[in-house]
Design a protein around this motif. Structure first.
Motif, mmCIF file in Angstrom:
data_model
loop_
_atom_site.group_PDB
_atom_site.id
_atom_site.type_symbol
_atom_site.label_atom_id
_atom_site.label_comp_id
_atom_site.label_asym_id
_atom_site.label_seq_id
_atom_site.Cartn_x
_atom_site.Cartn_y
_atom_site.Cartn_z
ATOM 1 N N LEU A 1 54.107 17.994 57.068
ATOM 2 C CA LEU A 1 55.354 18.229 57.794
ATOM 3 C C LEU A 1 55.224 17.676 58.982
ATOM 4 O O LEU A 1 56.567 17.453 59.643
ATOM 5 N N PHE A 2 53.925 17.350 59.817
ATOM 6 C CA PHE A 2 54.330 17.207 61.407
ATOM 7 C C PHE A 2 54.694 15.650 61.399
ATOM 8 O O PHE A 2 55.361 15.576 62.529
ATOM 9 N N VAL A 3 54.534 14.687 60.649
ATOM 10 C CA VAL A 3 55.106 13.422 60.662
ATOM 11 C C VAL A 3 56.614 13.426 60.634
ATOM 12 O O VAL A 3 57.186 12.346 61.080
ATOM 13 N N PHE A 4 57.076 14.491 60.180
ATOM 14 C CA PHE A 4 58.866 14.571 59.986
ATOM 15 C C PHE A 4 59.106 15.366 61.009
ATOM 16 O O PHE A 4 60.401 15.588 60.872
ATOM 17 N N GLU A 5 58.429 15.999 61.833
ATOM 18 C CA GLU A 5 58.959 16.875 62.953
ATOM 19 C C GLU A 5 60.102 16.252 63.925
ATOM 20 O O GLU A 5 60.821 16.827 64.080
ATOM 21 N N ALA A 6 59.758 15.214 63.958
ATOM 22 C CA ALA A 6 60.890 14.182 64.842
ATOM 23 C C ALA A 6 62.187 14.075 64.126
ATOM 24 O O ALA A 6 63.240 14.362 64.625
ATOM 25 N N VAL B 1 65.616 15.859 65.346
ATOM 26 C CA VAL B 1 66.864 15.151 65.514
ATOM 27 C C VAL B 1 68.083 15.359 64.560
ATOM 28 O O VAL B 1 69.398 15.763 65.029
ATOM 29 N N GLU B 2 67.731 15.219 63.321
ATOM 30 C CA GLU B 2 68.760 15.334 62.399
ATOM 31 C C GLU B 2 69.136 16.857 61.951
ATOM 32 O O GLU B 2 70.183 16.886 61.491
ATOM 33 N N ARG B 3 68.201 17.704 62.069
ATOM 34 C CA ARG B 3 68.350 19.205 61.396
ATOM 35 C C ARG B 3 68.888 19.837 62.606
ATOM 36 O O ARG B 3 69.814 20.767 62.578
ATOM 37 N N LEU B 4 68.277 19.961 63.889
ATOM 38 C CA LEU B 4 68.511 20.867 64.790
ATOM 39 C C LEU B 4 69.402 19.739 65.963
ATOM 40 O O LEU B 4 69.783 20.638 67.162
ATOM 41 N N GLY B 5 69.494 18.716 65.833
ATOM 42 C CA GLY B 5 70.604 17.980 66.862
ATOM 43 C C GLY B 5 69.908 17.731 68.008
ATOM 44 O O GLY B 5 70.711 17.423 68.986
ATOM 45 N N MET B 6 68.799 17.471 68.257
ATOM 46 C CA MET B 6 68.003 17.351 69.483
ATOM 47 C C MET B 6 68.203 16.022 69.813
ATOM 48 O O MET B 6 68.162 15.048 68.975
ATOM 49 N N SER B 7 68.056 15.506 71.198
ATOM 50 C CA SER B 7 67.897 14.290 71.332
ATOM 51 C C SER B 7 66.509 13.744 71.336
ATOM 52 O O SER B 7 65.690 14.479 71.141
ATOM 53 N N PRO B 8 66.124 12.344 71.103
ATOM 54 C CA PRO B 8 64.928 11.989 71.034
ATOM 55 C C PRO B 8 63.811 12.452 72.129
ATOM 56 O O PRO B 8 62.954 12.739 71.935
ATOM 57 N N THR C 1 59.085 26.255 62.874
ATOM 58 C CA THR C 1 59.459 24.892 63.377
ATOM 59 C C THR C 1 60.836 24.323 62.708
ATOM 60 O O THR C 1 61.762 23.779 63.105
ATOM 61 N N VAL C 2 60.834 24.813 61.405
ATOM 62 C CA VAL C 2 62.102 24.281 60.380
ATOM 63 C C VAL C 2 62.824 25.522 60.073
ATOM 64 O O VAL C 2 64.210 25.256 60.220
ATOM 65 N N ILE C 3 62.421 26.540 59.934
ATOM 66 C CA ILE C 3 63.498 27.748 59.649
ATOM 67 C C ILE C 3 63.818 28.567 60.937
ATOM 68 O O ILE C 3 64.716 29.353 60.705
ATOM 69 N N GLY C 4 63.410 28.387 61.940
ATOM 70 C CA GLY C 4 63.791 29.042 63.106
ATOM 71 C C GLY C 4 65.248 28.826 63.608
ATOM 72 O O GLY C 4 65.930 29.664 63.978
ATOM 73 N N GLY C 5 65.724 27.607 63.258
ATOM 74 C CA GLY C 5 67.004 27.307 63.506
ATOM 75 C C GLY C 5 67.649 26.730 64.663
ATOM 76 O O GLY C 5 68.872 26.192 64.905
ATOM 77 N N THR C 6 66.844 26.831 65.598
ATOM 78 C CA THR C 6 67.131 26.367 67.199
ATOM 79 C C THR C 6 66.204 25.724 67.777
ATOM 80 O O THR C 6 64.926 25.943 67.455
ATOM 81 N N TRP D 1 62.987 27.949 68.863
ATOM 82 C CA TRP D 1 62.071 28.403 67.936
ATOM 83 C C TRP D 1 61.079 27.190 67.606
ATOM 84 O O TRP D 1 59.919 27.305 67.038
ATOM 85 N N PHE D 2 61.870 26.031 67.583
ATOM 86 C CA PHE D 2 60.938 24.603 67.505
ATOM 87 C C PHE D 2 59.905 24.543 68.478
ATOM 88 O O PHE D 2 58.789 24.120 68.094
ATOM 89 N N TYR D 3 60.290 24.625 69.801
ATOM 90 C CA TYR D 3 59.417 24.511 70.661
ATOM 91 C C TYR D 3 58.246 25.431 70.554
ATOM 92 O O TYR D 3 57.018 25.246 70.902
ATOM 93 N N VAL D 4 58.611 26.988 70.160
ATOM 94 C CA VAL D 4 57.660 27.799 70.173
ATOM 95 C C VAL D 4 56.659 27.570 69.053
ATOM 96 O O VAL D 4 55.393 27.486 69.063
ATOM 97 N N GLY D 5 57.244 27.121 67.733
ATOM 98 C CA GLY D 5 56.268 26.767 66.778
ATOM 99 C C GLY D 5 55.620 25.465 67.005
ATOM 100 O O GLY D 5 54.157 25.703 66.655
ATOM 101 N N MET D 6 55.853 24.634 67.650
ATOM 102 C CA MET D 6 55.122 23.370 67.909
ATOM 103 C C MET D 6 53.890 23.658 68.710
ATOM 104 O O MET D 6 52.931 23.300 68.739
ATOM 105 N N ALA D 7 54.373 24.532 69.681
ATOM 106 C CA ALA D 7 53.239 24.950 70.901
ATOM 107 C C ALA D 7 52.236 25.768 70.166
ATOM 108 O O ALA D 7 51.057 25.631 70.471
ATOM 109 N N TRP D 8 52.597 26.886 69.222
ATOM 110 C CA TRP D 8 51.635 27.649 68.805
ATOM 111 C C TRP D 8 50.599 26.949 67.761
ATOM 112 O O TRP D 8 49.665 27.085 67.629
ATOM 113 N N TRP D 9 51.347 25.961 66.930
ATOM 114 C CA TRP D 9 50.393 25.058 65.934
ATOM 115 C C TRP D 9 49.417 24.556 66.747
ATOM 116 O O TRP D 9 48.424 24.430 66.304
#
Length: 375
Positions: free
Chosen positions: A212-217, A221-228, A269-274, A277-285
């Motif tokens: 999962l981790f190598v596809f987090e970017a 970008v593509e699922r959550l619409g974040m900038s690089p 990081t994936v199901i949080g939807g925002t 929650w992406f940041y929270v999941g990545m931090a705790w991971w």
């Protein structure tokens, strides 16, 4: 790349600067993978899942080097310098390669060279708690530094990233090296069955996580619409929390519990939807992973004939996991099953922690008597 390089000593004084620098550079190389996948896919006009093979072959070669080299070579300055030269040349070759297949070939050599450097660093680190703490902490620190740099470099394409990777390796060829301890019985291993179970847990931990981790970017970008750049901040947060976890790891004695909690964080990081929650999941991971990993390595050393005996095996099997995971994950990503991938990864991460808990409880009930024959 990591200038001033003396700043790396801030994370600890237990390991030689040359080995800490090599660990930082290898971390930088692997941190680049999530950022390279999208750029490589664009450059060669392939899907991101296929581009994920970049990670598969690179980490696969890394794993083989970690398993094979400790059985056939003695640690030496010559091995270190040759590995550094091969790594730099492979990065240069990746800039000029004319096709994706040739790029994969160059990353095989880069992975093998990085594996040699990692074996040397971790075999030295396993001898003392201070050195283990230093080498454990340098990975998250290097990832923390490299994430925003890589996020900024993405706009210039993968060739620029490979060029920066090559330049970062150059100082290793000339750096002053420590003396390496020769092992009296090359390739000898204890017969601890519980150590083998722990090695299996480490394989599962990294296979599930890397898938999962190598596809987090791509998720960001593509699922959550974040900038690089916003995505790169999440990787920095992951690394910063990991550094904190690595420094706090010696203060607790239940590494498996922490590893088990990384599973729900990965799913979030994936199901949080925002982005939040992406940041929270990545931090705790990152925090949970590095709170647990040093303790598992210490458990391996406790049932080994020498502290460094299982260093290559541990790094090799974790690398095999990092190689296989992205291959499976890439298939799911290209099929549009990113949520399924997240759930599978989360279950695998949690299960690895549960296995470590079980081994620890079993050992407490049955202490060792002979490391050559017992559990």
């Amino acid at each position: 790349m990591f200038a001033p390089i003396r700043s790396l000593t801030a994370v600890g004084r237990g390991a030689p600067l040359a080995l800490m620098s090599s660990a930082a550079i290898v971390t930088f190389m692997f941190s680049a993978t999530p950022f390279l996948i999208a750029e490589v896919a664009d450059r060669f006009e392939i899907g991101p899942g296929q581009a994920g093979l970049l990670s598969v072959v690179q980490v696969g070669a890394f794993a083989i080097a970690n398993v094979v080299l400790p059985r056939v070579l003695q640690p030496s300055a010559r091995v270190f310098r040759v590995a550094a030269m091969v790594l730099m040349l492979a990065d240069v070759a990746s800039i000029v390669t004319p096709s994706f297949s040739w790029l994969l070939a160059s990353r095989v050599f880069s992975g093998a060279a990085a594996g040699a450097l990692t074996w040397l660093a971790w075999s030295a680190a396993m001898r003392t708690t201070a050195a283990l703490s230093s080498i454990s902490a340098i990975g998250p620190v290097a990832a923390l530094v490299s994430a925003p740099i890589l996020g900024a470099l993405m706009v210039f394409g993968d060739r620029v990233i490979f060029g920066v990777l090559a330049l970062s390796v150059l100082p290793l060829i000339f750096v002053s090296l420590p003396s390496f301890e020769r092992r009296p019985n090359l390739g000898e291993r204890s017969r601890s069955r519980s150590n083998r179970v722990l090695l299996g847990a480490l394989f599962l931990l990294t296979a599930a996580g890397a898938g999962l981790f190598v596809f987090e970017a791509v998720v960001a970008v593509e699922r959550l619409g974040m900038s690089p750049f916003a995505a790169s901040l999440a990787f920095s947060l992951n690394a910063g929390a990991g550094f904190l976890g690595a420094k706090l790891a010696p203060r607790h004695r239940r590494p498996g519990i922490w590893l088990a909690t990384s599973g729900p964080a990965a799913v979030l990081t994936v199901i949080g939807g925002t982005p939040l929650w992406f940041y929270v999941g990545m931090a705790w991971w990152g925090f949970a992973f590095w709170m647990g990993l040093p303790g598992v390595l210490q458990m391996l050393a406790a049932r080994s004939l020498r502290p460094d005996e299982r260093a290559g095996d541990a790094q090799g099997l974790m690398a095999f996991g990092r190689s296989i995971g992205p291959g499976v994950g890439g298939v799911m990503v290209d099929a549009g099953s990113i949520v399924t991938l997240a759930v599978v990864a989360g279950v695998g991460l949690t299960l690895s922690g549960v296995i470590v808990v079980g081994v620890q409880e079993g050992r407490e009930a049955l202490p060792p008597t002979d490391l050559r024959t017992l559990t």
